[in-house]
Design an enzyme around this catalytic site. Structure first.
Site, mmCIF file in Angstrom:
data_model
loop_
_atom_site.group_PDB
_atom_site.id
_atom_site.type_symbol
_atom_site.label_atom_id
_atom_site.label_comp_id
_atom_site.label_asym_id
_atom_site.label_seq_id
_atom_site.Cartn_x
_atom_site.Cartn_y
_atom_site.Cartn_z
ATOM 1 N N HIS A 26 35.915 -20.489 33.258
ATOM 2 C CA HIS A 26 36.583 -21.499 34.089
ATOM 3 C C HIS A 26 35.951 -21.485 35.481
ATOM 4 O O HIS A 26 35.707 -20.408 36.031
ATOM 5 C CB HIS A 26 38.089 -21.187 34.156
ATOM 6 C CG HIS A 26 38.831 -22.198 34.965
ATOM 7 N ND1 HIS A 26 39.059 -23.479 34.527
ATOM 8 C CD2 HIS A 26 39.370 -22.127 36.210
ATOM 9 C CE1 HIS A 26 39.718 -24.149 35.453
ATOM 10 N NE2 HIS A 26 39.916 -23.355 36.489
ATOM 11 N N GLY A 44 27.683 -29.111 27.631
ATOM 12 C CA GLY A 44 27.088 -27.976 26.920
ATOM 13 C C GLY A 44 26.117 -27.134 27.722
ATOM 14 O O GLY A 44 25.308 -26.393 27.140
ATOM 15 N N GLU A 46 28.040 -19.505 36.593
ATOM 16 C CA GLU A 46 28.604 -19.530 35.228
ATOM 17 C C GLU A 46 27.522 -19.195 34.205
ATOM 18 O O GLU A 46 27.753 -18.431 33.269
ATOM 19 C CB GLU A 46 29.177 -20.919 34.902
ATOM 20 C CG GLU A 46 30.404 -21.299 35.696
ATOM 21 C CD GLU A 46 30.967 -22.643 35.239
ATOM 22 O OE1 GLU A 46 31.103 -22.870 34.023
ATOM 23 O OE2 GLU A 46 31.289 -23.473 36.109
ATOM 24 N N ASN A 64 26.805 -24.501 29.526
ATOM 25 C CA ASN A 64 27.119 -23.078 29.277
ATOM 26 C C ASN A 64 26.670 -22.673 27.872
ATOM 27 O O ASN A 64 26.178 -21.558 27.676
ATOM 28 C CB ASN A 64 28.609 -22.801 29.478
ATOM 29 C CG ASN A 64 28.949 -22.579 30.941
ATOM 30 O OD1 ASN A 64 28.618 -21.541 31.515
ATOM 31 N ND2 ASN A 64 29.579 -23.576 31.561
ATOM 32 N N ILE A 88 44.025 -27.047 24.893
ATOM 33 C CA ILE A 88 44.810 -25.808 24.982
ATOM 34 C C ILE A 88 45.219 -25.421 23.562
ATOM 35 O O ILE A 88 45.792 -26.234 22.829
ATOM 36 C CB ILE A 88 46.046 -26.012 25.885
ATOM 37 C CG1 ILE A 88 45.578 -26.366 27.296
ATOM 38 C CG2 ILE A 88 46.921 -24.752 25.904
ATOM 39 C CD1 ILE A 88 46.655 -26.909 28.185
HETATM 40 C C1 GAR Z 1 32.141 -25.733 33.053
HETATM 41 O O1 GAR Z 1 32.090 -25.802 34.455
HETATM 42 C C2 GAR Z 1 33.299 -24.858 32.598
HETATM 43 O O2 GAR Z 1 33.520 -23.769 33.438
HETATM 44 C C3 GAR Z 1 34.447 -25.833 32.672
HETATM 45 O O3 GAR Z 1 33.935 -27.014 32.158
HETATM 46 C C4 GAR Z 1 32.535 -27.085 32.464
HETATM 47 C C5 GAR Z 1 31.799 -27.357 31.181
HETATM 48 O O4 GAR Z 1 30.438 -27.572 31.432
HETATM 49 N N1 GAR Z 1 35.586 -25.349 31.930
HETATM 50 C C6 GAR Z 1 36.833 -25.569 32.299
HETATM 51 O O5 GAR Z 1 37.129 -26.240 33.266
HETATM 52 C C7 GAR Z 1 37.880 -24.906 31.423
HETATM 53 N N2 GAR Z 1 39.163 -25.061 32.010
HETATM 54 P P1 GAR Z 1 29.376 -27.416 30.288
HETATM 55 O O6 GAR Z 1 29.853 -28.298 29.123
HETATM 56 O O7 GAR Z 1 28.105 -27.945 30.900
HETATM 57 O O8 GAR Z 1 29.312 -25.979 29.915
#
Ligand code: GAR
Length: 188
Positions: free
Chosen positions: A110, A13, A175, A15, A93
């Site tokens: 991503h 979480g 990100e 992001n 997906i």
């Molecule tokens: C992030 O790096 C996001 O970009 C990636 O998962 C991570 C989640 O981190 N998403 C993907 O790979 C989608 N294909 P978070 O839970 O700390 O945000």
């Protein structure tokens, strides 16, 4: 008037946290009205709770079929009438039917410069491919993994001493800036 967004997560979480922080800025056009996790153990659920944001768990394993799982997702999301549905580390997906129900409103982040390196281990793939740059992409979501029209990208140089871990850290910082910025631009 702020617009509602719904954020879908599966794990840490970070992001989600960066979007929450942005929503606290003056004039930010969005408010997170609901966080949905498909994983009851997702750390991101605590981030939602700590920020008093409505949060629910909808686990695929609780349903007989993916369709029933998605029907429940659709019902819960629709109640909030969101302007955007933001996938933030949501690792499922979605079907064509689901995507069509929220046409143009579902976006994802991503950790690669798409269309390169879809799926997992993106940083390892970038280093092993001898890429000069790593980065992240925000894109519209369709029914294929890490696909859909690209909205914005941010890149960072891969240096000779980078490992998958150091690159992951650098890209995650990007990100956390890019996702809130894109949401702001889409909703302003
Ligand atoms: C992030 O790096 C996001 O970009 C990636 O998962 C991570 C989640 O981190 N998403 C993907 O790979 C989608 N294909 P978070 O839970 O700390 O945000």
């Amino acid at each position: 008037m702020k617009k509602n967004i719904v954020v879908l997560i599966s794990g840490r979480g970070s992001n989600l946290k960066s979007i929450i922080n942005a929503t606290k800025e003056t004039g930010y056009p969005a408010n997170i009205s609901l966080v949905i996790s498909d994983n009851s153990k997702a750390q991101g659920l605590n981030i939602a709770k700590d920020n008093s944001i409505d949060n629910i768990i909808i686990e695929k394993s609780s349903f007989d079929s993916k369709k029933k799982f998605e029907d429940d997702l659709v019902e819960k999301i629709t109640q909030h009438n969101p302007s955007l549905i933001c996938l933030a580390g949501f690792m499922i997906i979605l079907s064509k039917d689901f995507v069509n129900k929220f046409k143009g409103k579902i976006i994802n982040i991503h950790p690669s410069l798409l269309p390169k390196h879809k799926g997992l281990n993106t940083h390892e793939k970038a280093i092993n491919s001898g890429d000069k740059y790593g980065g992240c992409t925000v894109h519209h979501v369709n029914d294929r993994m890490d696909d859909g029209e690209i909205i914005a990208q941010q890149k960072v140089i891969i240096t000779s001493d980078d490992t998958a871990d150091t690159l992951k850290k650098k890209v995650l910082e990007l990100e956390h800036k890019l996702y809130p910025k894109v949401i702001r631009e889409l909703l302003s």
